[in-house]
Design an enzyme around this catalytic site. Structure first.
Site, PDB file in Angstrom:
ATOM      1  N   CYS A   1       3.829  11.910  -8.399  1.00 50.39           N
ATOM      2  CA  CYS A   1       5.154  11.484  -8.813  1.00 50.39           C
ATOM      3  C   CYS A   1       6.193  11.912  -7.786  1.00 50.39           C
ATOM      4  O   CYS A   1       5.949  12.793  -6.983  1.00 50.39           O
ATOM      5  CB  CYS A   1       5.505  12.090 -10.175  1.00 50.39           C
ATOM      6  SG  CYS A   1       4.265  11.766 -11.452  1.00 50.39           S
TER       7      CYS A   1
ATOM      8  N   ARG B   1       5.229   7.037  -4.652  1.00 49.38           N
ATOM      9  CA  ARG B   1       4.490   8.075  -5.364  1.00 49.38           C
ATOM     10  C   ARG B   1       4.257   7.726  -6.834  1.00 49.38           C
ATOM     11  O   ARG B   1       3.555   8.451  -7.534  1.00 49.38           O
ATOM     12  CB  ARG B   1       5.244   9.405  -5.280  1.00 49.38           C
ATOM     13  CG  ARG B   1       5.205  10.049  -3.905  1.00 49.38           C
ATOM     14  CD  ARG B   1       6.065  11.291  -3.868  1.00 49.38           C
ATOM     15  NE  ARG B   1       5.922  11.999  -2.594  1.00 49.38           N
ATOM     16  CZ  ARG B   1       5.164  13.063  -2.412  1.00 49.38           C
ATOM     17  NH1 ARG B   1       4.454  13.546  -3.398  1.00 49.38           N
ATOM     18  NH2 ARG B   1       5.096  13.645  -1.235  1.00 49.38           N
TER      19      ARG B   1
ATOM     20  N   TRP C   1       3.944   8.445 -11.986  1.00 44.88           N
ATOM     21  CA  TRP C   1       2.590   7.881 -12.016  1.00 44.88           C
ATOM     22  C   TRP C   1       1.860   8.597 -13.142  1.00 44.88           C
ATOM     23  O   TRP C   1       1.697   9.806 -13.121  1.00 44.88           O
ATOM     24  CB  TRP C   1       1.864   8.087 -10.684  1.00 44.88           C
ATOM     25  CG  TRP C   1       0.501   7.476 -10.664  1.00 44.88           C
ATOM     26  CD1 TRP C   1       0.189   6.167 -10.434  1.00 44.88           C
ATOM     27  CD2 TRP C   1      -0.749   8.149 -10.868  1.00 44.88           C
ATOM     28  NE1 TRP C   1      -1.173   5.985 -10.489  1.00 44.88           N
ATOM     29  CE2 TRP C   1      -1.772   7.183 -10.760  1.00 44.88           C
ATOM     30  CE3 TRP C   1      -1.101   9.477 -11.141  1.00 44.88           C
ATOM     31  CZ2 TRP C   1      -3.117   7.498 -10.897  1.00 44.88           C
ATOM     32  CZ3 TRP C   1      -2.441   9.792 -11.292  1.00 44.88           C
ATOM     33  CH2 TRP C   1      -3.429   8.811 -11.171  1.00 44.88           C
TER      34      TRP C   1
ATOM     35  N   ASN D   1       5.849  16.975 -11.010  1.00 43.75           N
ATOM     36  CA  ASN D   1       4.732  16.328 -10.314  1.00 43.75           C
ATOM     37  C   ASN D   1       3.532  17.247 -10.421  1.00 43.75           C
ATOM     38  O   ASN D   1       3.648  18.453 -10.210  1.00 43.75           O
ATOM     39  CB  ASN D   1       5.086  16.103  -8.845  1.00 43.75           C
ATOM     40  CG  ASN D   1       3.931  15.507  -8.051  1.00 43.75           C
ATOM     41  OD1 ASN D   1       3.154  14.732  -8.590  1.00 43.75           O
ATOM     42  ND2 ASN D   1       3.810  15.876  -6.795  1.00 43.75           N
ATOM     43  N   GLY D   2       2.370  16.694 -10.746  1.00 37.11           N
ATOM     44  CA  GLY D   2       1.167  17.504 -10.864  1.00 37.11           C
ATOM     45  C   GLY D   2       0.616  17.476 -12.270  1.00 37.11           C
ATOM     46  O   GLY D   2       0.954  16.608 -13.086  1.00 37.11           O
TER      47      GLY D   2
ATOM     48  N   GLU E   1     -14.240  -0.071   2.933  1.00 40.88           N
ATOM     49  CA  GLU E   1     -12.786  -0.169   3.012  1.00 40.88           C
ATOM     50  C   GLU E   1     -12.318  -1.572   2.634  1.00 40.88           C
ATOM     51  O   GLU E   1     -11.318  -1.726   1.925  1.00 40.88           O
ATOM     52  CB  GLU E   1     -12.314   0.192   4.420  1.00 40.88           C
ATOM     53  CG  GLU E   1     -10.838  -0.028   4.692  1.00 40.88           C
ATOM     54  CD  GLU E   1      -9.912   0.814   3.830  1.00 40.88           C
ATOM     55  OE1 GLU E   1      -8.703   0.506   3.794  1.00 40.88           O
ATOM     56  OE2 GLU E   1     -10.379   1.773   3.172  1.00 40.88           O
TER      57      GLU E   1
ATOM     58  N   LYS F   1      -9.828  -2.575  -0.462  1.00 37.29           N
ATOM     59  CA  LYS F   1      -8.587  -3.331  -0.291  1.00 37.29           C
ATOM     60  C   LYS F   1      -8.504  -4.485  -1.283  1.00 37.29           C
ATOM     61  O   LYS F   1      -7.446  -4.730  -1.882  1.00 37.29           O
ATOM     62  CB  LYS F   1      -8.493  -3.885   1.142  1.00 37.29           C
ATOM     63  CG  LYS F   1      -8.064  -2.879   2.165  1.00 37.29           C
ATOM     64  CD  LYS F   1      -6.621  -2.474   1.982  1.00 37.29           C
ATOM     65  CE  LYS F   1      -6.361  -1.088   2.520  1.00 37.29           C
ATOM     66  NZ  LYS F   1      -6.932   0.005   1.736  1.00 37.29           N
TER      67      LYS F   1
ATOM     68  N   GLU G   1      -7.853  -3.093  -4.769  1.00 32.07           N
ATOM     69  CA  GLU G   1      -6.518  -2.517  -4.927  1.00 32.07           C
ATOM     70  C   GLU G   1      -5.452  -3.569  -5.176  1.00 32.07           C
ATOM     71  O   GLU G   1      -4.592  -3.396  -6.050  1.00 32.07           O
ATOM     72  CB  GLU G   1      -6.133  -1.737  -3.663  1.00 32.07           C
ATOM     73  CG  GLU G   1      -6.789  -0.392  -3.510  1.00 32.07           C
ATOM     74  CD  GLU G   1      -6.349   0.307  -2.238  1.00 32.07           C
ATOM     75  OE1 GLU G   1      -6.036   1.501  -2.308  1.00 32.07           O
ATOM     76  OE2 GLU G   1      -6.320  -0.338  -1.175  1.00 32.07           O
TER      77      GLU G   1
ATOM     78  N   HIS H   1     -33.199  -3.680  -2.916  1.00 31.76           N
ATOM     79  CA  HIS H   1     -33.623  -2.610  -3.817  1.00 31.76           C
ATOM     80  C   HIS H   1     -32.857  -2.641  -5.136  1.00 31.76           C
ATOM     81  O   HIS H   1     -32.621  -1.594  -5.738  1.00 31.76           O
ATOM     82  CB  HIS H   1     -33.457  -1.250  -3.137  1.00 31.76           C
ATOM     83  CG  HIS H   1     -34.350  -1.064  -1.952  1.00 31.76           C
ATOM     84  ND1 HIS H   1     -35.722  -1.017  -2.054  1.00 31.76           N
ATOM     85  CD2 HIS H   1     -34.062  -0.921  -0.633  1.00 31.76           C
ATOM     86  CE1 HIS H   1     -36.243  -0.843  -0.847  1.00 31.76           C
ATOM     87  NE2 HIS H   1     -35.252  -0.794   0.028  1.00 31.76           N
TER      88      HIS H   1
ATOM     89  N   LYS I   1       0.786   5.874  -3.951  1.00 37.40           N
ATOM     90  CA  LYS I   1       0.310   6.043  -2.583  1.00 37.40           C
ATOM     91  C   LYS I   1      -0.145   7.455  -2.253  1.00 37.40           C
ATOM     92  O   LYS I   1      -1.240   7.664  -1.756  1.00 37.40           O
ATOM     93  CB  LYS I   1       1.390   5.613  -1.592  1.00 37.40           C
ATOM     94  CG  LYS I   1       0.882   5.584  -0.157  1.00 37.40           C
ATOM     95  CD  LYS I   1       1.800   4.814   0.737  1.00 37.40           C
ATOM     96  CE  LYS I   1       1.169   4.576   2.083  1.00 37.40           C
ATOM     97  NZ  LYS I   1      -0.003   3.698   2.028  1.00 37.40           N
TER      98      LYS I   1
END
Length: 613
Positions: free
Chosen positions: A2, A27, A76, A102-103, A485, A489, A492, A508, A608
């Site tokens: 946050c 954030r 967040w 935050n946290g 990656e 993307k 996301e 497999h 982010k």
């Protein structure tokens, strides 16, 4: 995760707090809020809004509260659903004390039960609200420093919070344990924030709160204490941090702008690395002799930085001819740790604040092992707490989905591998220069490939592929972590379900997923042996009527014949194949999300800078 912002001074606070929150909205953007002590009545006033920061801006136009002391927050969610009532700031029963946080407060449930038994009434589902009620209860009977210390000692977890209140109406309280928090020292005004970007351009004198400390921040100065209530020496430093408010420069989204900034970011990163060529080991906290004796490197990362680390592993092992171990930060902390001689630990983080990675760094440092950080933010916690650092020069990355941070991390890791090899006498100065030239060539190809395929992606491929809800991504050797990656993307920003496998593992089990409604993307390599294996994997897919989209290199005719659609990339140094493909991959998935009308820069549920575990 946050954003926390606070102000105390001679000016009204709302303008600064809202500007700071806009800079930290990456954030979290589930909700936002602003609280202040009214400039006339000195009463606590609070306005909150669900959703993005613009909703709070609109709410403040209807309720234009302001004062010389104020705090703000972008959220967040970790505890409690996204709602107006769960938005910060939170208040106590009397609505005279307000907190932004935050946290995570890990023991909030026990504290809530205790406080409720003592008559406190809670409004939200959040862990944060317990702090406001603790302030209400404890500040009645003790001095302010004693009260804050007593509250901090009761809280478990990693947290950073700011608090204002009518009982201490001349101060903003700032408390830090684990999560970042800093104070900007101005002239008759002070700023509090979870990132110096919030007050960049307003002051360059910064106090980074040490871990397990709190500050009482007044217009006239700052008092610093530890959690036992002992006064600590206040140490400030000059930090050159700028904020570029140039917007999207005509691009539809920040992500698109940042995709096209990658070539310049790689050039800037390489230019910086060349400038420290002779002093790099000193900056990394090492001696040249240590590097010559180096036997291994451990790389730590999370998310996109973990993928960059996995690609970097190939750089180190192929160029330096020594083992590199890559660990996922969120798992590493809870595994047995075995200190290795002639090794250093390289933590990779765009923000330098990623909680999982930062805690790994601290764990390693407690053993006496050597730590180095690769980050885009020179003022970050990781830079301050590690033995040494290297920087990427990507510039500000606003979009939540990382693009130029990833490519500049790859560039820095490739350069570092070659610089280590040079120090060890494994390559010559000329070879080092050629490696730098290969990086620049790859950056050029990265951008040129987007231009080559821009029209076909926008007009045909993105609209076609946007219809699919499930995807499979495949790679081998160095292209497998790149496929990871690419899969991330797409997930996301488009919310499509995407699964990634090493191509050799297809037979497999995952081959059962091959169907005509699930495109399979294969990322090729320039290694001749691995390329032949990829052809076999592609044939396995086609034998089952699967749809193949292939990222291949020039001359890979046999693989291209199997493709339903393909992108062809010019040859580069084989280790830089992923870097050359990066821009095209990002642009392709960006355009799919754009066709779907997704909020690309601020995807749902994401933020982010991941500053909670």
């Amino acid at each position: 995760m946050c954003g926390v912002v606070g102000y105390v001074g001679t000016k009204l606070s709302r303008s600064f707090v809202m500007k700071g929150l806009s800079r930290l909205e990456y954030r979290g953007y589930d909700s936002a809020g602003f609280a202040c002590l009214d400039s006339v009545s000195n009463r606590l006033m609070c306005v909150k809004a669900k959703g993005q920061l613009v909703n709070l801006t609109n709410a403040l136009e209807e309720s234009p509260v302001d004062g010389h002391i104020g705090i703000g927050h972008t959220r967040w969610s970790t505890h409690g659903v996204v709602s107006h009532v769960n938005a910060h700031p939170h208040v106590d029963c009397t609505e005279t004390i307000s907190v932004v946080h935050n946290g995570i407060i890990e023991n909030h449930t026990q504290l809530r039960v205790q406080l409720e038994s003592e008559g406190h009434c809670f409004r939200s589902q959040t862990d944060t609200e317990v702090v406001a009620h603790l302030f209400e209860q404890i500040t009645k009977n003790s001095s302010l420093p004693e009260s804050i210390a007593a509250i901090a000692r009761q809280l478990e977890g990693a947290f950073a919070f700011s608090c204002i209140g009518e009982p201490f109406s001349d101060a903003v309280i700032a408390v830090r344990k684990g999560s970042p928090l800093c104070i900007g020292m101005g002239s008759q005004e002070m700023f509090v924030a979870s990132d110096v970007l919030a007050f960049a351009g307003m002051t360059d004198e910064v106090v980074y709160l040490p871990d397990e400390t709190f500050a009482i921040v007044r217009q006239s100065g700052v008092e610093l204490y530890d959690f036992n209530g002992n006064k600590r020496e206040l140490k400030s430093e000059r930090v050159q941090v700028s904020w570029s408010d140039d917007g999207k420069n005509g691009y539809e989204h920040f992500m698109l702008k940042e995709i096209f900034e990658q070539k310049n970011g790689i050039h800037a990163t390489l230019s910086y690395l060349k400038s420290i060529h002779d002093t790099v080991w000193q900056q990394m906290g090492m001696a040249a002799d240590d590097v010559k004796k180096l036997g291994a490197i451990s790389l730590i990362g999370a998310g996109t930085s973990w993928h960059a680390a996995r690609i970097g592993q190939f750089f180190i092992e192929e160029i330096c001819k020594m083992p590199a171990r890559v660990v996922l930060a969120s798992e590493f902390r809870y595994m047995p740790f075995f200190k290795e001689e002639r090794n250093f630990y390289l933590a990779i983080s765009q923000s330098g604040e990623t909680a999982d990675t930062l805690e790994c760094l601290r764990l390693v440092e407690r053993t006496g092992a050597h730590t180095v950080v690769l980050t885009n933010v020179p003022s970050s916690s990781m830079v301050r707490e590690s033995n040494g650092f290297l920087l990427t020069k990507a510039g500000q990355e606003i979009s939540v989905a990382s693009t130029k941070a990833f490519s500049t991390q790859l560039a820095a890791l490739f350069w570092l591998a070659n610089r280590i090899a040079l120090e060890k006498g494994m390559i010559t100065v000329d070879q080092m220069e050629r490696a730098c030239d290969h990086l620049l060539m790859s950056a050029e190809i990265l951008e040129n490939c987007i231009e080559k395929y821009r029209k076909s992606i926008v007009d045909q491929l993105a609209p076609y592929y946007a219809q699919f809800k499930k995807w499979i991504f495949l790679g081998r050797h160095i292209s497998y972590p790149f496929a990871l990656e690419a899969s991330l993307k797409l997930k996301e920003i488009s919310y499509a379900f995407a699964q990634c496998y090493p191509a050799g593992e297809l037979k497999h089990g995952p081959i059962a997923l091959v169907s005509d409604d699930t495109p399979i993307i294969i990322f090729s390599t320039l290694d001749p042996l691995i390329y032949q294996k990829l052809i076999s994997n592609a044939q396995e897919v086609k034998a089952r009527q699967g749809h193949l989209l292939i990222f291949a290199f020039e001359g890979q005719t046999e693989l291209l014949k199997l493709a339903d659609n393909a992108f062809i990339i010019p040859h580069v140094d084989p280790l830089l194949g992923p870097l050359a493909m990066t821009g095209l991959m990002q642009f392709f998935v960006y355009q799919i999300a754009n066709v779907l009308g997704c909020p690309i820069d601020k995807p749902r549920n994401l933020a982010k800078s991941v500053t909670v575990e």
